[in-house]
Design a protein around this motif. Structure first.
Motif, PDB file in Angstrom:
ATOM      1  N   ALA A 264      29.041 -66.359 -62.886  1.00 47.18           N
ATOM      2  CA  ALA A 264      29.280 -66.142 -64.315  1.00 47.18           C
ATOM      3  C   ALA A 264      28.495 -67.110 -65.196  1.00 47.18           C
ATOM      4  O   ALA A 264      28.485 -66.967 -66.411  1.00 47.18           O
ATOM      5  N   GLY A 265      27.870 -68.115 -64.591  1.00 45.77           N
ATOM      6  CA  GLY A 265      27.043 -69.040 -65.359  1.00 45.77           C
ATOM      7  C   GLY A 265      27.823 -69.994 -66.239  1.00 45.77           C
ATOM      8  O   GLY A 265      27.523 -70.151 -67.411  1.00 45.77           O
ATOM      9  N   TYR A 266      28.839 -70.633 -65.660  1.00 45.70           N
ATOM     10  CA  TYR A 266      29.590 -71.613 -66.434  1.00 45.70           C
ATOM     11  C   TYR A 266      30.013 -72.769 -65.539  1.00 45.70           C
ATOM     12  O   TYR A 266      29.926 -72.699 -64.319  1.00 45.70           O
ATOM     13  N   SER A 267      30.480 -73.845 -66.155  1.00 45.78           N
ATOM     14  CA  SER A 267      31.025 -74.998 -65.451  1.00 45.78           C
ATOM     15  C   SER A 267      32.475 -75.179 -65.864  1.00 45.78           C
ATOM     16  O   SER A 267      32.855 -74.817 -66.979  1.00 45.78           O
ATOM     17  N   ARG A 268      33.273 -75.742 -64.974  1.00 46.14           N
ATOM     18  CA  ARG A 268      34.660 -76.042 -65.333  1.00 46.14           C
ATOM     19  C   ARG A 268      34.678 -76.969 -66.535  1.00 46.14           C
ATOM     20  O   ARG A 268      35.481 -76.839 -67.440  1.00 46.14           O
ATOM     21  N   ALA A 269      33.738 -77.922 -66.548  1.00 45.11           N
ATOM     22  CA  ALA A 269      33.649 -78.846 -67.677  1.00 45.11           C
ATOM     23  C   ALA A 269      32.220 -79.348 -67.796  1.00 45.11           C
ATOM     24  O   ALA A 269      31.470 -79.349 -66.816  1.00 45.11           O
ATOM     25  N   VAL A 270      31.871 -79.747 -69.004  1.00 45.28           N
ATOM     26  CA  VAL A 270      30.563 -80.338 -69.267  1.00 45.28           C
ATOM     27  C   VAL A 270      30.794 -81.662 -69.984  1.00 45.28           C
ATOM     28  O   VAL A 270      31.471 -81.710 -71.014  1.00 45.28           O
ATOM     29  N   VAL A 271      30.225 -82.720 -69.407  1.00 54.23           N
ATOM     30  CA  VAL A 271      30.275 -84.043 -70.027  1.00 54.23           C
ATOM     31  C   VAL A 271      28.982 -84.231 -70.799  1.00 54.23           C
ATOM     32  O   VAL A 271      27.892 -84.018 -70.263  1.00 54.23           O
ATOM     33  N   ASP A 272      29.110 -84.590 -72.062  1.00 50.81           N
ATOM     34  CA  ASP A 272      27.943 -84.859 -72.900  1.00 50.81           C
ATOM     35  C   ASP A 272      28.258 -86.103 -73.718  1.00 50.81           C
ATOM     36  O   ASP A 272      29.041 -86.041 -74.677  1.00 50.81           O
ATOM     37  N   GLY A 273      27.692 -87.236 -73.305  1.00 53.81           N
ATOM     38  CA  GLY A 273      27.968 -88.495 -73.986  1.00 53.81           C
ATOM     39  C   GLY A 273      29.421 -88.884 -73.841  1.00 53.81           C
ATOM     40  O   GLY A 273      29.961 -88.908 -72.732  1.00 53.81           O
ATOM     41  N   ASP A 274      30.075 -89.146 -74.962  1.00 53.63           N
ATOM     42  CA  ASP A 274      31.480 -89.548 -74.948  1.00 53.63           C
ATOM     43  C   ASP A 274      32.438 -88.368 -75.013  1.00 53.63           C
ATOM     44  O   ASP A 274      33.640 -88.557 -75.202  1.00 53.63           O
ATOM     45  N   PHE A 275      31.917 -87.156 -74.886  1.00 59.41           N
ATOM     46  CA  PHE A 275      32.752 -85.954 -74.940  1.00 59.41           C
ATOM     47  C   PHE A 275      32.742 -85.218 -73.611  1.00 59.41           C
ATOM     48  O   PHE A 275      31.747 -85.246 -72.886  1.00 59.41           O
ATOM     49  N   VAL A 276      33.850 -84.542 -73.333  1.00 60.82           N
ATOM     50  CA  VAL A 276      33.896 -83.580 -72.231  1.00 60.82           C
ATOM     51  C   VAL A 276      34.526 -82.311 -72.791  1.00 60.82           C
ATOM     52  O   VAL A 276      35.508 -82.358 -73.536  1.00 60.82           O
ATOM     53  N   PHE A 277      33.908 -81.196 -72.461  1.00 58.24           N
ATOM     54  CA  PHE A 277      34.348 -79.882 -72.913  1.00 58.24           C
ATOM     55  C   PHE A 277      34.829 -79.129 -71.677  1.00 58.24           C
ATOM     56  O   PHE A 277      34.029 -78.818 -70.789  1.00 58.24           O
TER      57      PHE A 277
END
Length: 128
Positions: free
Chosen positions: A16-29
């Motif tokens: 499906a082309g997704y991740s459970r979570a993405v960390v970017d700097g001080d954020f996680v989505f």
């Protein structure tokens, strides 16, 4: 800090082309998370158990990313039956009462599979 992808190891993430979570700097989505128990790959019938499983999966993704539940600043809840809101809120209170992120609940016509009653996505910011 570079972008880092967090996976549950599910082959569906690649498909499906997704991740459970993405960390970017001080954020996680953290992606929309449904109520599966990933240790047994089962989905309970009741919304309370599904909601608890959502938070268990979210907590594990946050931990792997180096974050904690206390870092959650935003939560969105998608439910398929507005009558389930009180049961969902009770479990949210168990997990977030002291954290109190900005939150939205939305009643939707349906999720990916009809037996799914809830999906939760969160954003967290690393505390200084």
């Amino acid at each position: 800090m570079s972008r880092r992808l967090i996976s549950t190891g599910s082959p569906f993430e690649k498909t499906a082309g997704y991740s459970r979570a993405v960390v970017d700097g001080d954020f996680v989505f953290v992606s929309g998370t449904t109520g599966y128990d990933y240790s047994t790959m089962t989905l309970p019938e009741d919304v309370t158990s599904q909601t608890r499983n959502c938070f268990k999966t979210i907590g594990a993704a946050l931990k792997e990313a180096g974050f904690a539940m206390e870092d959650i600043v935003r939560a969105t809840y998608y439910i398929t039956d507005p009558k389930d809101a009180d049961a969902v809120f009770a479990v949210c209170g168990e997990n977030l009462a002291e954290i109190r992120p900005a939150a939205t609940i939305v009643a939707v016509a349906g999720l990916y599979k009809p037996e799914m009653k809830i999906e939760i996505e969160v954003t967290a910011k690393r505390r200084s």
